[in-house]
Design an enzyme around this catalytic site. Structure first.
Site, PDB file in Angstrom:
ATOM      1  N   TYR A  47       0.508   4.528  -2.515  1.00  0.00           N
ATOM      2  CA  TYR A  47       0.363   5.802  -1.786  1.00  0.00           C
ATOM      3  C   TYR A  47       1.680   6.945  -1.963  1.00  0.00           C
ATOM      4  CZ  TYR A  47      -2.485   3.706   1.687  1.00  0.00           C
ATOM      5  OH  TYR A  47      -3.614   2.910   1.874  1.00  0.00           O
TER       6      TYR A  47
ATOM      7  N   TYR B   7     -12.263   9.981   2.102  1.00  0.00           N
ATOM      8  CA  TYR B   7     -13.341   9.614   2.667  1.00  0.00           C
ATOM      9  C   TYR B   7     -13.156  10.040   4.219  1.00  0.00           C
ATOM     10  CZ  TYR B   7     -11.170   5.378   3.980  1.00  0.00           C
ATOM     11  OH  TYR B   7     -10.213   4.593   4.290  1.00  0.00           O
TER      12      TYR B   7
ATOM     13  N   ARG C  59       0.746  -1.224   0.123  1.00  0.00           N
ATOM     14  CA  ARG C  59      -0.276   0.315   0.310  1.00  0.00           C
ATOM     15  C   ARG C  59       0.355   1.476  -0.372  1.00  0.00           C
ATOM     16  NH1 ARG C  59      -2.437  -3.201   3.192  1.00  0.00           N
ATOM     17  NH2 ARG C  59      -2.022  -2.739   5.072  1.00  0.00           N
TER      18      ARG C  59
END
Length: 262
Positions: free
Chosen positions: A65, A87, A61
């Site tokens: 990113y 979000y 991840r």
């Protein structure tokens, strides 16, 4: 360059200022929780680019990113007004918004983060918790296992990303019961195994309700968890008076009433 928060619940949490950043941008990058939310965002701007496709099974991840930062900065360097929409709150459990703002400012560009309603905010409201009453600790669950941290069982303990606990690689989207058992064994040093654990997930769509489950600590390994769910442990012990500090403060109050210097 602006990074703004969409909030947790579609439509109802977007602030006027965040909406303004979106509408005035030349290009909008979206790191959102749901495809429906992305579709809603596309009604606000003609050029919305989803960041979600850069996730991949077995891919770190952190690599994803970093790609997000590179994508946004490429447009900033091209002279465009860029808005990253994330979000919840763009600065909570979100590496890329902090990093892209840091890079943009280091290169002389104006960059701003606009806060949004986070999962933490919703948790307090939905579970009826006032963090000022007993105090509240927040930890990313794996951090409790990877590092020596001090848990305070006199206040609330909020654990984030328990569904991913124990993953060093940042390539998995879930770990199994055996990993959560390691966490339970650590927590059992401060909490009895029959202590209530609350599993919480806030509503992301207006038609949804928050998901709240209550189980005993011993049962946590065998309960299915997603990365989006948060685990809350209520206080296990009553607050104990600190007699020495109270006496010291009373002495100060007495000196003040007598008009003497403290």
């Amino acid at each position: 360059m602006a990074c703004v928060g969409m909030g947790m619940t579609l439509g109802s949490h977007l602030t006027p200022l965040a909406r303004s950043h979106i509408e005035q941008a030349d290009v909008v990058f979206a790191g959102l929780s749901d495809g429906v939310v992305e579709l809603w965002l596309e009604r606000m701007h003609p050029d919305v680019r989803s960041l979600h496709p850069y996730y991949a099974e077995g891919k770190s991840r952190m690599k994803t990113y970093r790609q997000w930062v590179d994508l946004m900065m490429a447009e900033v360097r091209a002279g465009k007004r860029v808005c990253g929409v994330f979000y919840g709150h763009p600065g909570i459990f979100a590496w890329s918004p902090h990093k892209v703002i840091e890079v943009a400012r280091a290169e002389g560009f104006e960059a701003h983060m606009e806060p949004g309603i986070s999962a933490e905010d919703c948790l307090y409201a939905d579970l009826g918790i006032d963090p000022g009453r007993f105090g509240c600790q927040h930890f990313e669950a794996s951090q409790l296992l990877f590092y020596e941290r001090r848990i305070d069982p006199f206040g609330y303990l909020v654990l984030w990303q328990v569904g991913l606990v124990g993953d060093w690689s940042l390539t998995r989207f879930q770990t199994g019961p055996e990993y959560r058992q390691v966490l339970v064994d650590l927590l059992n040093l401060d909490y009895p195994l029959d202590h209530e654990v609350i599993i919480y997930r806030g509503a992301t769509l207006p038609i949804e309700k928050p998901r709240i489950r209550r189980v005993a600590l011993r049962d946590l390994p065998n309960v299915g968890l997603t990365a989006e769910e948060t685990v809350v442990l209520p206080p296990a012990q009553a607050l104990r008076p600190n007699i020495a500090m109270r006496e010291r403060l009373e002495a100060l109050d007495k000196l003040r009433k007598e008009g003497m210097p403290a």
